[in-house]
Design an enzyme around this catalytic site. Sequence first.
Site, PDB file in Angstrom:
ATOM      1  CB  SER A 115      -0.855  -0.006   1.272  1.00 42.31           C
ATOM      2  OG  SER A 115      -1.482   1.237   1.437  1.00 42.31           O
ATOM      3  CE1 TYR A 143      -3.582  -2.710   5.567  1.00 44.56           C
ATOM      4  CE2 TYR A 143      -3.310  -0.398   4.977  1.00 44.56           C
ATOM      5  CZ  TYR A 143      -3.510  -1.719   4.602  1.00 44.56           C
ATOM      6  OH  TYR A 143      -3.629  -2.050   3.262  1.00 44.56           O
ATOM      7  CE  LYS A 200      -1.310  -4.758   3.440  1.00 43.56           C
ATOM      8  NZ  LYS A 200      -1.525  -6.045   2.774  1.00 43.56           N
TER       9      LYS A 200
HETATM   10  P1  NAD Z   1     -10.737  -7.342   1.053  1.00 49.67           P
HETATM   11  O1  NAD Z   1     -10.954  -7.291   2.515  1.00 49.67           O
HETATM   12  O2  NAD Z   1     -11.902  -7.161   0.142  1.00 49.67           O
HETATM   13  O3  NAD Z   1     -10.002  -8.700   0.654  1.00 49.67           O
HETATM   14  C1  NAD Z   1      -9.139  -9.386   1.536  1.00 49.67           C
HETATM   15  C2  NAD Z   1      -9.497 -10.863   1.481  1.00 49.67           C
HETATM   16  O4  NAD Z   1      -8.637 -11.565   2.408  1.00 49.67           O
HETATM   17  C3  NAD Z   1     -10.939 -11.135   1.886  1.00 49.67           C
HETATM   18  O5  NAD Z   1     -11.538 -12.024   0.969  1.00 49.67           O
HETATM   19  C4  NAD Z   1     -10.818 -11.746   3.273  1.00 49.67           C
HETATM   20  O6  NAD Z   1     -11.872 -12.642   3.565  1.00 49.67           O
HETATM   21  C5  NAD Z   1      -9.472 -12.438   3.175  1.00 49.67           C
HETATM   22  N1  NAD Z   1      -8.834 -12.638   4.481  1.00 49.67           N
HETATM   23  C6  NAD Z   1      -8.716 -11.724   5.488  1.00 49.67           C
HETATM   24  N2  NAD Z   1      -8.106 -12.291   6.538  1.00 49.67           N
HETATM   25  C7  NAD Z   1      -7.821 -13.571   6.196  1.00 49.67           C
HETATM   26  C8  NAD Z   1      -7.198 -14.659   6.854  1.00 49.67           C
HETATM   27  N3  NAD Z   1      -6.732 -14.532   8.100  1.00 49.67           N
HETATM   28  N4  NAD Z   1      -7.082 -15.834   6.203  1.00 49.67           N
HETATM   29  C9  NAD Z   1      -7.557 -15.983   4.934  1.00 49.67           C
HETATM   30  N5  NAD Z   1      -8.160 -14.990   4.258  1.00 49.67           N
HETATM   31  C10 NAD Z   1      -8.284 -13.794   4.884  1.00 49.67           C
HETATM   32  O7  NAD Z   1      -9.614  -6.242   0.722  1.00 49.67           O
HETATM   33  P2  NAD Z   1      -9.071  -5.706  -0.677  1.00 49.67           P
HETATM   34  O8  NAD Z   1      -9.456  -4.279  -0.788  1.00 49.67           O
HETATM   35  O9  NAD Z   1      -9.389  -6.646  -1.753  1.00 49.67           O
HETATM   36  O10 NAD Z   1      -7.514  -5.725  -0.358  1.00 49.67           O
HETATM   37  C11 NAD Z   1      -6.677  -6.809  -0.719  1.00 49.67           C
HETATM   38  C12 NAD Z   1      -5.276  -6.526  -0.226  1.00 49.67           C
HETATM   39  O11 NAD Z   1      -4.831  -5.274  -0.751  1.00 49.67           O
HETATM   40  C13 NAD Z   1      -5.154  -6.423   1.291  1.00 49.67           C
HETATM   41  O12 NAD Z   1      -3.952  -7.055   1.690  1.00 49.67           O
HETATM   42  C14 NAD Z   1      -5.084  -4.925   1.524  1.00 49.67           C
HETATM   43  O13 NAD Z   1      -4.372  -4.620   2.694  1.00 49.67           O
HETATM   44  C15 NAD Z   1      -4.359  -4.444   0.290  1.00 49.67           C
HETATM   45  N6  NAD Z   1      -4.652  -3.035  -0.044  1.00 49.67           N
HETATM   46  C16 NAD Z   1      -5.944  -2.636  -0.227  1.00 49.67           C
HETATM   47  C17 NAD Z   1      -6.216  -1.291  -0.492  1.00 49.67           C
HETATM   48  C18 NAD Z   1      -7.634  -0.803  -0.659  1.00 49.67           C
HETATM   49  O14 NAD Z   1      -7.865   0.398  -0.528  1.00 49.67           O
HETATM   50  N7  NAD Z   1      -8.594  -1.656  -0.969  1.00 49.67           N
HETATM   51  C19 NAD Z   1      -5.161  -0.362  -0.603  1.00 49.67           C
HETATM   52  C20 NAD Z   1      -3.849  -0.805  -0.445  1.00 49.67           C
HETATM   53  C21 NAD Z   1      -3.603  -2.153  -0.161  1.00 49.67           C
HETATM   54  N1  UFG Z   2     -12.907  11.403   2.902  1.00 46.94           N
HETATM   55  C1  UFG Z   2     -13.972  12.231   3.216  1.00 46.94           C
HETATM   56  N2  UFG Z   2     -15.096  11.663   3.732  1.00 46.94           N
HETATM   57  C2  UFG Z   2     -15.214  10.308   3.929  1.00 46.94           C
HETATM   58  C3  UFG Z   2     -14.129   9.466   3.604  1.00 46.94           C
HETATM   59  C4  UFG Z   2     -12.982  10.052   3.099  1.00 46.94           C
HETATM   60  O1  UFG Z   2     -13.887  13.449   3.043  1.00 46.94           O
HETATM   61  O2  UFG Z   2     -16.281   9.868   4.419  1.00 46.94           O
HETATM   62  C5  UFG Z   2     -11.690  11.984   2.294  1.00 46.94           C
HETATM   63  C6  UFG Z   2     -10.435  11.769   3.119  1.00 46.94           C
HETATM   64  O3  UFG Z   2     -10.290  12.787   4.070  1.00 46.94           O
HETATM   65  C7  UFG Z   2      -9.360  11.794   2.022  1.00 46.94           C
HETATM   66  C8  UFG Z   2     -10.063  11.200   0.809  1.00 46.94           C
HETATM   67  O4  UFG Z   2     -11.454  11.332   1.069  1.00 46.94           O
HETATM   68  O5  UFG Z   2      -9.009  13.119   1.712  1.00 46.94           O
HETATM   69  C9  UFG Z   2      -9.747   9.714   0.589  1.00 46.94           C
HETATM   70  O6  UFG Z   2     -10.012   8.986   1.795  1.00 46.94           O
HETATM   71  P1  UFG Z   2     -10.048   7.390   1.819  1.00 46.94           P
HETATM   72  O7  UFG Z   2     -10.390   6.980   3.207  1.00 46.94           O
HETATM   73  O8  UFG Z   2     -10.916   6.888   0.710  1.00 46.94           O
HETATM   74  O9  UFG Z   2      -8.562   6.971   1.409  1.00 46.94           O
HETATM   75  P2  UFG Z   2      -7.159   7.220   2.159  1.00 46.94           P
HETATM   76  O10 UFG Z   2      -6.249   7.839   1.149  1.00 46.94           O
HETATM   77  O11 UFG Z   2      -7.333   7.933   3.428  1.00 46.94           O
HETATM   78  O12 UFG Z   2      -6.691   5.730   2.512  1.00 46.94           O
HETATM   79  C10 UFG Z   2      -6.810   4.638   1.589  1.00 46.94           C
HETATM   80  C11 UFG Z   2      -6.903   3.336   2.394  1.00 46.94           C
HETATM   81  C12 UFG Z   2      -5.597   3.042   3.058  1.00 46.94           C
HETATM   82  C13 UFG Z   2      -4.498   3.050   2.050  1.00 46.94           C
HETATM   83  C14 UFG Z   2      -4.466   4.358   1.313  1.00 46.94           C
HETATM   84  C15 UFG Z   2      -3.414   4.350   0.250  1.00 46.94           C
HETATM   85  O13 UFG Z   2      -7.937   3.421   3.369  1.00 46.94           O
HETATM   86  O14 UFG Z   2      -5.656   1.765   3.628  1.00 46.94           O
HETATM   87  O15 UFG Z   2      -5.740   4.601   0.701  1.00 46.94           O
HETATM   88  O16 UFG Z   2      -3.551   3.223  -0.554  1.00 46.94           O
HETATM   89  F1  UFG Z   2      -3.324   2.858   2.653  1.00 46.94           F
END
Ligand code: NAD
Ligand code: UFG
Length: 341
Positions: free
Chosen positions: A124, A148, A152
């Site tokens: 991330s 978190y 990572k």
């Molecule tokens: P998600 O929660 O939709 O998917 C994660 C999956 O992992 C789910 O299907 C969940 O059931 C499974 N899981 C969780 N804990 C587990 C465990 N202990 N054993 C087996 N399975 C497990 O999330 P996502 O948005 O698809 O994210 C996928 C990956 O990308 C994550 O590692 C997350 O940290 C990373 N990531 C996501 C974002 C985002 O904004 N969505 C940003 C940066 C990084």
């Molecule tokens: N925001 C609002 N109102 C809301 C939610 C968000 O104004 O209800 C604003 C936040 O202040 C920010 C922007 O929208 O300015 C984006 O916020 P998000 O929560 O959608 O995303 P972030 O960039 O804060 O964080 C996300 C994930 C993190 C990840 C990061 C970078 O939540 O886990 O993107 O990948 F690490």
Amino acid sequence: MKVFVTGGAGYIGSHTLVQLLAAGHEVCVFDNFANSSPVALDRVRQLTNRDMGLVQADIRDADALCDAVTTFAPDAVVHFAGLKAVGESSDLPLLYYQTNVSGTMNLLAAMDAAGCTRIVFSSSATVYGEAHYLPFDEDHPIAPTNPYGRTKAMAEGIIGDWAKATSDASAVLLRYFNPVGAHESGRIGEDPQGIPNNLMPYVAQVAVGRRASLQIFGDDYDTRDGTGERDYIHVVDLAAAHLAAIECAASTSGCEAVNVGTGQGVTVRELVAAYERASGRPIATNVVARRSGDVASSYAATTKAARLLNWRAAFNIDDMCATSWRWQSTNVDGYGAGETQ
Ligand code: NAD
Ligand code: UFG
């Protein structure tokens, strides 16, 4: 290629499965459905007309994981499984370290047992912490500001050390910026449990009438319109980056971190306006105080992804909003209804 996909039922995992199966790869999903639904996998099967293996178990269960990996004997692993809520990680840090860090170590040990040397890891942009400069390039200092992000950063370091110690190992650490949007069919998408933490799913729920108004967390940032600026990346582009990373891992060795973003910042107000255009619905907003821990701006340098993976984002914010709306408006309660057709 045989690809083992942890967390394949989740938001990004399910979109990546569609492309892996369409490209002819053989897939085994390992997921405990802690934050996802088996319905997502049914939908992937329908979209691709292909099946996949499934092991329902927890990555913290080292024996179950080792059994699954050695039985499937993959050529490559894509590691999505993990917990991702920033706020929750401060309340439950040990759960986050056990799942995201120990789970990754269990996976690497299972890969050693199976003789698998290629991994693509979901990292991330949060590993960078406060911006010393923008855009974030991959050499920006790593200084996450919450548990978190630290899980990572630790997992990245462990994978890097494993790659150094394992001959022919190849690891690609994909640092996602802000994944949003959905498959163009509207059949799979993001289905957050409870109140969405992230902007686009919240906006989608306001548009569809599940929530009254979006709270904008601060309009006094040093950005074009005072609201926070982020690099939103279409989940279908992100899925394609995983296929490119698997190819890269097949032809290189070592460990590389690669940003996955568009390189363009979009403010909260710009995203709301794009969603209003896409949905044809007004989105009510009210400005409240800044959210603790938020930064003004975050966007990616994209040259390394282009050079190493030959990958670039194809979709813009209007595409992201249009597909999010298609998913949200046709699945008002996400996968909640449990319907499998
Ligand atoms: P998600 O929660 O939709 O998917 C994660 C999956 O992992 C789910 O299907 C969940 O059931 C499974 N899981 C969780 N804990 C587990 C465990 N202990 N054993 C087996 N399975 C497990 O999330 P996502 O948005 O698809 O994210 C996928 C990956 O990308 C994550 O590692 C997350 O940290 C990373 N990531 C996501 C974002 C985002 O904004 N969505 C940003 C940066 C990084
Ligand atoms: N925001 C609002 N109102 C809301 C939610 C968000 O104004 O209800 C604003 C936040 O202040 C920010 C922007 O929208 O300015 C984006 O916020 P998000 O929560 O959608 O995303 P972030 O960039 O804060 O964080 C996300 C994930 C993190 C990840 C990061 C970078 O939540 O886990 O993107 O990948 F690490």
